[in-house]
Design a protein around this motif. Sequence first.
Motif, PDB file in Angstrom:
ATOM      1  N   LEU A 127       0.695  -1.545   0.125  1.00  0.00           N
ATOM      2  CA  LEU A 127      -0.135   0.141   0.376  1.00  0.00           C
ATOM      3  C   LEU A 127       0.562   0.714  -0.283  1.00  0.00           C
ATOM      4  O   LEU A 127       2.678   1.126   0.153  1.00  0.00           O
ATOM      5  CB  LEU A 127      -1.077  -0.345   1.329  1.00  0.00           C
ATOM      6  N   SER A 128       0.080   2.423  -0.460  1.00  0.00           N
ATOM      7  CA  SER A 128       0.584   3.210   0.040  1.00  0.00           C
ATOM      8  C   SER A 128       1.267   4.069   1.032  1.00  0.00           C
ATOM      9  O   SER A 128      -0.011   3.824   2.048  1.00  0.00           O
ATOM     10  CB  SER A 128       0.327   4.896  -0.936  1.00  0.00           C
ATOM     11  N   ALA A 129       2.037   4.816   1.610  1.00  0.00           N
ATOM     12  CA  ALA A 129       1.694   5.482   2.952  1.00  0.00           C
ATOM     13  C   ALA A 129       0.910   5.871   3.470  1.00  0.00           C
ATOM     14  O   ALA A 129       0.297   5.299   4.761  1.00  0.00           O
ATOM     15  CB  ALA A 129       3.612   6.288   3.212  1.00  0.00           C
ATOM     16  N   PRO A 130       0.186   6.619   2.931  1.00  0.00           N
ATOM     17  CA  PRO A 130      -1.083   7.258   3.635  1.00  0.00           C
ATOM     18  C   PRO A 130      -2.038   6.245   3.158  1.00  0.00           C
ATOM     19  O   PRO A 130      -3.001   5.948   4.461  1.00  0.00           O
ATOM     20  CB  PRO A 130      -2.010   8.004   2.004  1.00  0.00           C
ATOM     21  N   GLU A 131      -2.446   5.176   3.018  1.00  0.00           N
ATOM     22  CA  GLU A 131      -3.014   4.763   2.696  1.00  0.00           C
ATOM     23  C   GLU A 131      -2.507   3.162   3.754  1.00  0.00           C
ATOM     24  O   GLU A 131      -3.594   3.044   4.765  1.00  0.00           O
ATOM     25  CB  GLU A 131      -2.906   3.387   1.611  1.00  0.00           C
ATOM     26  N   ILE A 132      -1.901   3.307   4.140  1.00  0.00           N
ATOM     27  CA  ILE A 132      -1.174   2.214   4.957  1.00  0.00           C
ATOM     28  C   ILE A 132      -1.435   2.955   6.880  1.00  0.00           C
ATOM     29  O   ILE A 132      -1.898   2.752   7.630  1.00  0.00           O
ATOM     30  CB  ILE A 132       0.595   2.036   5.285  1.00  0.00           C
ATOM     31  N   GLU A 133      -1.710   3.925   6.857  1.00  0.00           N
ATOM     32  CA  GLU A 133      -1.574   5.341   8.270  1.00  0.00           C
ATOM     33  C   GLU A 133      -3.591   5.095   8.229  1.00  0.00           C
ATOM     34  O   GLU A 133      -3.302   4.911   9.901  1.00  0.00           O
ATOM     35  CB  GLU A 133      -1.360   6.435   7.741  1.00  0.00           C
ATOM     36  N   THR A 150       4.940  10.628  10.563  1.00  0.00           N
ATOM     37  CA  THR A 150       3.570  10.664   9.850  1.00  0.00           C
ATOM     38  C   THR A 150       2.239  11.595  10.077  1.00  0.00           C
ATOM     39  O   THR A 150       3.033  12.329  10.644  1.00  0.00           O
ATOM     40  CB  THR A 150       3.002   8.885  10.603  1.00  0.00           C
ATOM     41  N   VAL A 151       1.617  11.671   9.170  1.00  0.00           N
ATOM     42  CA  VAL A 151       0.034  12.692   8.958  1.00  0.00           C
ATOM     43  C   VAL A 151      -0.249  11.934  10.617  1.00  0.00           C
ATOM     44  O   VAL A 151      -1.203  12.891  11.224  1.00  0.00           O
ATOM     45  CB  VAL A 151      -0.393  13.010   8.158  1.00  0.00           C
ATOM     46  N   GLU A 152      -1.049  10.473  10.322  1.00  0.00           N
ATOM     47  CA  GLU A 152      -2.047  10.915  11.661  1.00  0.00           C
ATOM     48  C   GLU A 152      -1.053   9.921  12.874  1.00  0.00           C
ATOM     49  O   GLU A 152      -0.468   9.588  13.265  1.00  0.00           O
ATOM     50  CB  GLU A 152      -2.737   8.791  10.969  1.00  0.00           C
ATOM     51  N   GLN A 153      -1.947  11.154  13.903  1.00  0.00           N
ATOM     52  CA  GLN A 153      -1.308  11.523  15.160  1.00  0.00           C
ATOM     53  C   GLN A 153      -1.545  10.835  16.135  1.00  0.00           C
ATOM     54  O   GLN A 153      -1.240   9.834  17.309  1.00  0.00           O
ATOM     55  CB  GLN A 153      -2.100  13.030  15.673  1.00  0.00           C
ATOM     56  N   SER A 154      -2.405   9.798  16.066  1.00  0.00           N
ATOM     57  CA  SER A 154      -2.435   8.230  16.276  1.00  0.00           C
ATOM     58  C   SER A 154      -1.909   7.380  16.464  1.00  0.00           C
ATOM     59  O   SER A 154      -2.716   6.034  16.911  1.00  0.00           O
ATOM     60  CB  SER A 154      -4.366   8.074  15.867  1.00  0.00           C
ATOM     61  N   LEU A 155      -1.076   7.563  15.531  1.00  0.00           N
ATOM     62  CA  LEU A 155       0.139   6.298  15.511  1.00  0.00           C
ATOM     63  C   LEU A 155       1.112   6.243  16.399  1.00  0.00           C
ATOM     64  O   LEU A 155       1.764   7.456  16.232  1.00  0.00           O
ATOM     65  CB  LEU A 155       0.062   6.422  13.980  1.00  0.00           C
ATOM     66  N   THR A 156       1.582   5.395  16.641  1.00  0.00           N
ATOM     67  CA  THR A 156       3.374   5.468  17.334  1.00  0.00           C
ATOM     68  C   THR A 156       3.963   4.850  15.696  1.00  0.00           C
ATOM     69  O   THR A 156       4.250   3.983  15.291  1.00  0.00           O
ATOM     70  CB  THR A 156       3.704   4.430  18.416  1.00  0.00           C
ATOM     71  N   PHE A 157       5.360   5.618  15.607  1.00  0.00           N
ATOM     72  CA  PHE A 157       6.537   5.280  14.990  1.00  0.00           C
ATOM     73  C   PHE A 157       7.633   4.557  15.502  1.00  0.00           C
ATOM     74  O   PHE A 157       8.129   5.425  16.818  1.00  0.00           O
ATOM     75  CB  PHE A 157       6.285   6.123  14.323  1.00  0.00           C
ATOM     76  N   ASP A 158       7.655   2.898  15.283  1.00  0.00           N
ATOM     77  CA  ASP A 158       9.411   2.816  15.578  1.00  0.00           C
ATOM     78  C   ASP A 158       9.712   2.368  14.895  1.00  0.00           C
ATOM     79  O   ASP A 158       9.574   1.421  13.606  1.00  0.00           O
ATOM     80  CB  ASP A 158       8.842   1.447  16.326  1.00  0.00           C
ATOM     81  N   ALA A 159      10.998   2.887  14.871  1.00  0.00           N
ATOM     82  CA  ALA A 159      12.125   3.370  13.684  1.00  0.00           C
ATOM     83  C   ALA A 159      12.997   1.875  13.939  1.00  0.00           C
ATOM     84  O   ALA A 159      13.130   1.688  14.635  1.00  0.00           O
ATOM     85  CB  ALA A 159      13.269   4.357  13.956  1.00  0.00           C
ATOM     86  N   LEU A 160      12.882   1.486  12.513  1.00  0.00           N
ATOM     87  CA  LEU A 160      14.088   0.449  12.189  1.00  0.00           C
ATOM     88  C   LEU A 160      15.215   0.569  11.320  1.00  0.00           C
ATOM     89  O   LEU A 160      16.210   0.012  11.872  1.00  0.00           O
ATOM     90  CB  LEU A 160      12.629  -0.143  11.153  1.00  0.00           C
ATOM     91  N   LEU A 271       4.479   1.204  11.928  1.00  0.00           N
ATOM     92  CA  LEU A 271       3.270   2.060  12.715  1.00  0.00           C
ATOM     93  C   LEU A 271       2.357   1.403  14.151  1.00  0.00           C
ATOM     94  O   LEU A 271       2.317  -0.126  13.349  1.00  0.00           O
ATOM     95  CB  LEU A 271       3.081   2.472  11.085  1.00  0.00           C
ATOM     96  N   TRP A 272       2.419   1.670  14.480  1.00  0.00           N
ATOM     97  CA  TRP A 272       1.051   0.899  15.771  1.00  0.00           C
ATOM     98  C   TRP A 272       0.001   1.676  16.549  1.00  0.00           C
ATOM     99  O   TRP A 272       0.689   2.951  15.997  1.00  0.00           O
ATOM    100  CB  TRP A 272       1.818   0.567  17.068  1.00  0.00           C
ATOM    101  N   ARG A 273      -0.482   1.534  16.275  1.00  0.00           N
ATOM    102  CA  ARG A 273      -1.952   2.430  17.386  1.00  0.00           C
ATOM    103  C   ARG A 273      -1.577   2.595  18.835  1.00  0.00           C
ATOM    104  O   ARG A 273      -0.768   2.144  19.261  1.00  0.00           O
ATOM    105  CB  ARG A 273      -3.184   1.278  17.075  1.00  0.00           C
TER     106      ARG A 273
END
Length: 300
Positions: A127-133, A150-160, A271-273
């Motif tokens: 998927l595209s990045a926006p679709e995944i979020e 990320t654009v979506e504020q409800s997500l947590t980003f765990d850098a790889l 990306l996690w909720r």
Amino acid sequence: MELRQFRYLLSIAKEGTFTAAADKLFISQSALSQQVKSMEEELGVSLFDRSGHRLKFTEAGKLLHKRAQRIVKEVDGVRTAIDELEELYRGTITVGVVQTVNAYLMPRVVSFFSSQFPDIQLKIQELSAPEIEQKVHNHELDVGISFNPTVEQSLTFDALFEEDLLLIVNSNHEFAEKAWMNVDSLDKQKLILLPEGYCTRRIWEDCVSETKISPEVQIEMNTISGLLAALEKNITVGTILPALTMQMKVSNGLKAIKLRDPIPRRTVGLLWRNGGYRSKASKKFAEVVKQKYKEIQQEK
């Protein structure tokens, strides 16, 4: 309404017709139609527009479908959590992955993970990045592999890992023997790129904006394999893609040139909720992703 009715609704939405959905559910079409009718009577609204060849949701149907996705996902999550209390690794993990990472990393991840945890079903969606979020936020994906920020504020980003973008050209291109180039050296150069809206393209456009150059985007293609294949017989154009793209077989014979001033770079991560339940299986999946990336780096 019952949980099985929600599952019926999701199957109809996926398959597009009562007949196809009934086949997937191993029930008769008449039984499925009766269940939908029962839901419509209970709610007092029509859920589907039946005027075309494929069923379409009414506005009420769209609302119920969205809620049904969350309800079914939550129930499945509870079952997974209960299994994990007994240290049983089973269930389903649904993962959304951006195209570039899917192309060079996921084959290794999926192969290893499925051999280690055969009772866990992996569903990988490119998927595209926006679709995944959006899908992680809406509980349609357990985890995403995408980019920061990320654009979506409800997500947590765990850098790889961080990854540089490179100029990739045919071995007979005028730049093929160069190891490094300044970004401003690409002024007026012909390029074939991923379409606008892709993260890779966005990062590159930001670099172009900083240096105020004007490369010529001659062709846009929405697949990495297509971009690389186009370079095989074209010695006048180049493309901008992530460094690990050069690990793909289709890149054989092509040359990669590092860019600087500025260095186009992106951060890839999970990306996690926010506050969402992370199953042991999904955590294991994340560990495997990190492990396989390290292995690729060591092979370079």
